[in-house]
Structure formats: C-alpha cells, structure tokens
Scaffold this motif. Structure first.
Motif, PDB file in Angstrom:
ATOM      1  N   GLU A  62     -15.475 -47.947 -66.170  1.00  0.00           N
ATOM      2  CA  GLU A  62     -14.769 -49.207 -65.852  1.00  0.00           C
ATOM      3  C   GLU A  62     -14.816 -49.557 -64.370  1.00  0.00           C
ATOM      4  O   GLU A  62     -14.969 -50.702 -63.988  1.00  0.00           O
ATOM      5  CB  GLU A  62     -13.277 -49.047 -66.228  1.00  0.00           C
ATOM      6  N   LYS A  63     -14.687 -48.505 -63.540  1.00  0.00           N
ATOM      7  CA  LYS A  63     -14.521 -48.732 -62.098  1.00  0.00           C
ATOM      8  C   LYS A  63     -15.632 -48.004 -61.338  1.00  0.00           C
ATOM      9  O   LYS A  63     -15.915 -46.838 -61.616  1.00  0.00           O
ATOM     10  CB  LYS A  63     -13.149 -48.165 -61.688  1.00  0.00           C
ATOM     11  N   LYS A 108     -16.844 -54.149 -61.856  1.00  0.00           N
ATOM     12  CA  LYS A 108     -16.474 -52.732 -61.712  1.00  0.00           C
ATOM     13  C   LYS A 108     -16.202 -52.386 -60.250  1.00  0.00           C
ATOM     14  O   LYS A 108     -15.337 -51.573 -59.930  1.00  0.00           O
ATOM     15  CB  LYS A 108     -17.594 -51.824 -62.250  1.00  0.00           C
ATOM     16  N   ASP A 111     -12.828 -53.786 -59.412  1.00  0.00           N
ATOM     17  CA  ASP A 111     -11.765 -52.935 -59.972  1.00  0.00           C
ATOM     18  C   ASP A 111     -11.385 -51.804 -59.025  1.00  0.00           C
ATOM     19  O   ASP A 111     -10.265 -51.307 -59.058  1.00  0.00           O
ATOM     20  CB  ASP A 111     -12.237 -52.312 -61.291  1.00  0.00           C
TER      21      ASP A 111
END
Ligand SMILES: NC(=O)c1ccc[n+]([C@@H]2O[C@H](COP(=O)([O-])OP(=O)(O)OC[C@H]3O[C@@H](n4cnc5c(N)ncnc54)[C@H](OP(=O)(O)O)[C@@H]3O)[C@@H](O)[C@H]2O)c1
Length: 230
Positions: A62-63, A108, A111
């Motif tokens: 996600e990041k 990403k 984030d």
C-alpha cells in the motif's frame, strides 16, 4: 523500517542500492528485466519491462517510502549516424519509463507522507562529451523532470537526481573491458578512478533516507571531480 521500490535492481547501481537497503533491514521490492534474480532476506524480486504495455505493479504494498528508477543505456555514436527513432526508443526507456513508474506508484508514495524519489542522469548533461547526444538528450529530460516534480510534489515527496560519470557496472562493460581502457578512463578523472556501484549506492541510500529530508530538486554530480575541476 521503510518500503523501497527499486526499478532495475538486478544489475549494477540498482542492485547495489537494493542490497544495501535490504541489509539495513528495510523491505525492498526490486525488479529485473532480462537477468532473473532470486529473493534475498528483505529483498523480493519481480519481473518488469518498462517498455511493455503491461505495467503490472500489483506486487507492491500500500505504502512506498522511496523509489529509485535505474534503467538506462549508454549508446555512444556520432550524431549523424543516429536515427530519430533511436532517440525515441532511448527516451522511452530512460524518461517515459521513469514517468510511467512514478505515475503508477504516486498514490503509494503519497501514503508515506514523507517519500523520496531518486532518478539517474549522467555527467554528459552538465558537460558536453563527444558522441553522447542520445544519452544527453534523454537524461537532460530527466533533470528537468526531477526539478519540476520536486516543485509539484513538495513538501510530501522529495525528488533528487544523481548524475554519475563512468561507473563500473555491466552497462559500462564495453568502455572498461581492457586494462588499457580502465587505466585511461581512471586517468581522465581528477580523483583518478572510475565510479563503483557502491559509490553511487551510498549517495542514493542517503537521498532515499530521512537523513536528506531537507533536500529536494537537486542534481548531484557524483563524478570523481569531472564536472567541477580542470
Ligand atoms: N554505469 C555508468 O557508467 C553510468 C554513468 C552515468 C549514468 N548511469 C545511469 O545509472 C543508472 C543505472 O545504470 P547501471 O550502470 O547500474 O546499469 P545496468 O547495470 O545496465 O542496470 C540497469 C538495470 O535496469 C534494468 N532494465 C534495463 N532495461 C529495462 C527495461 N526495459 N525494463 C525494466 N528494467 C530494465 C536492468 O535489468 P536486467 O539486467 O534484468 O535486464 C538492470 O537491472 C542508469 O540510469 C544509467 O543511465 C550509469
């Protein structure tokens, strides 16, 4: 510990960066194109061809806290022997590949809140060199992209660019494949040697880390003194 995405982590500078970050305990997602690589502790390899339409980065988390885009080429030819299409395909690899990658991972990087992008240029942008028109054109665009994106992404994502001189990697093998060539190339540099992948990785890891958190939009000349000294 941070998540890093290294495009072109199977060879040369990208491999050194990926391995150094993994040894430091970070989670590293590296890509190979032709040279398949096995996973190492903290370092997972995935196939990616930045020239293909199929740009699947679904393996990423996600990041992402840092991205280094390492694919490049050094085709040295007299200007009159290079076709316009050759300039286009070099630009596709060196510049459009970086653009596609950054666009694909931007959410990403956002984030992370504190992400860093490292791009690669070359000495041949700052300093005019014979037969370097193709690489200088593509990498000149990378330097412009670096500054523009640094402005657009500040303060949440930093963007910096390393401009090396000749560095001993598989990419430069043709220029360093005899003792004579190695010696002559070392002598051209004020610091009397060519670069190593580790020289470049040391700076890239610094730029990817929080230690460089007040630096963005910079082109860093890592070149044994070539661009600054006579
Ligand atoms: N070495 C030098 O003298 C020098 C000097 C100035 C600037 N630079 C720049 O520094 C950067 C790193 O260079 P290097 O010497 O480490 O090069 P390298 O040893 O050739 O490594 C390049 C990496 O990019 C990957 N790659 C190549 N084509 C790709 C594609 N179509 N899609 C995805 N990945 C691809 C390669 O994967 P595979 O091996 O798996 O195919 C490899 O992992 C480049 O941008 C280069 O222009 C290098």
């Amino acid at each position: 510990m941070s998540n890093y995405f290294i495009v072109g982590a199977s060879s040369g500078i990208g491999k050194a960066i990926a391995e150094d970050l993994a040894k430091a305990g970070h989670h590293v997602y590296g890509t190979f194109n032709k040279k398949q690589c096995g996973d190492q502790e903290n370092l997972n390899y995935h196939f990616l061809d930045v020239m293909s339409e199929n740009f699947d980065l679904s393996f990423l988390p996600e990041k992402i806290d840092g991205l280094a885009y390492c694919p490049g080429s050094i085709v040295l030819k007299p200007f009159h022997r290079i076709k316009a299409d050759d300039f286009v395909s070099d630009y596709q690899l060196q510049t459009i590949g970086a653009i596609k990658t950054i666009q694909a991972v931007l959410p990403k990087l956002k984030d992370s809140g504190n992400a860093s992008i490292v791009l690669f240029s070359t000495l041949a942008v700052q300093t005019g060199l014979n037969f370097h028109s193709m690489v200088a054109s593509s990498k000149g665009a990378i330097e412009g992209l670096c500054r523009a994106l640094a402005a657009e992404f500040a303060p949440s994502i930093r963007v910096n660019c390393i401009a090396p001189s000749l560095t001993d990697t598989p990419l430069a093998a043709n220029l360093l494949n005899t003792e004579e060539k190695k010696l002559a190339n070392a002598q051209r540099h004020p610091l009397k040697r060519v670069g190593s992948a580790e020289d470049i990785s040391n700076l890239a890891c610094f730029l990817l880390s929080e230690k460089s958190s007040w630096m963005t939009g910079q082109i860093l000349h890592l070149d044994g003194g070539m661009s600054a000294l006579k």
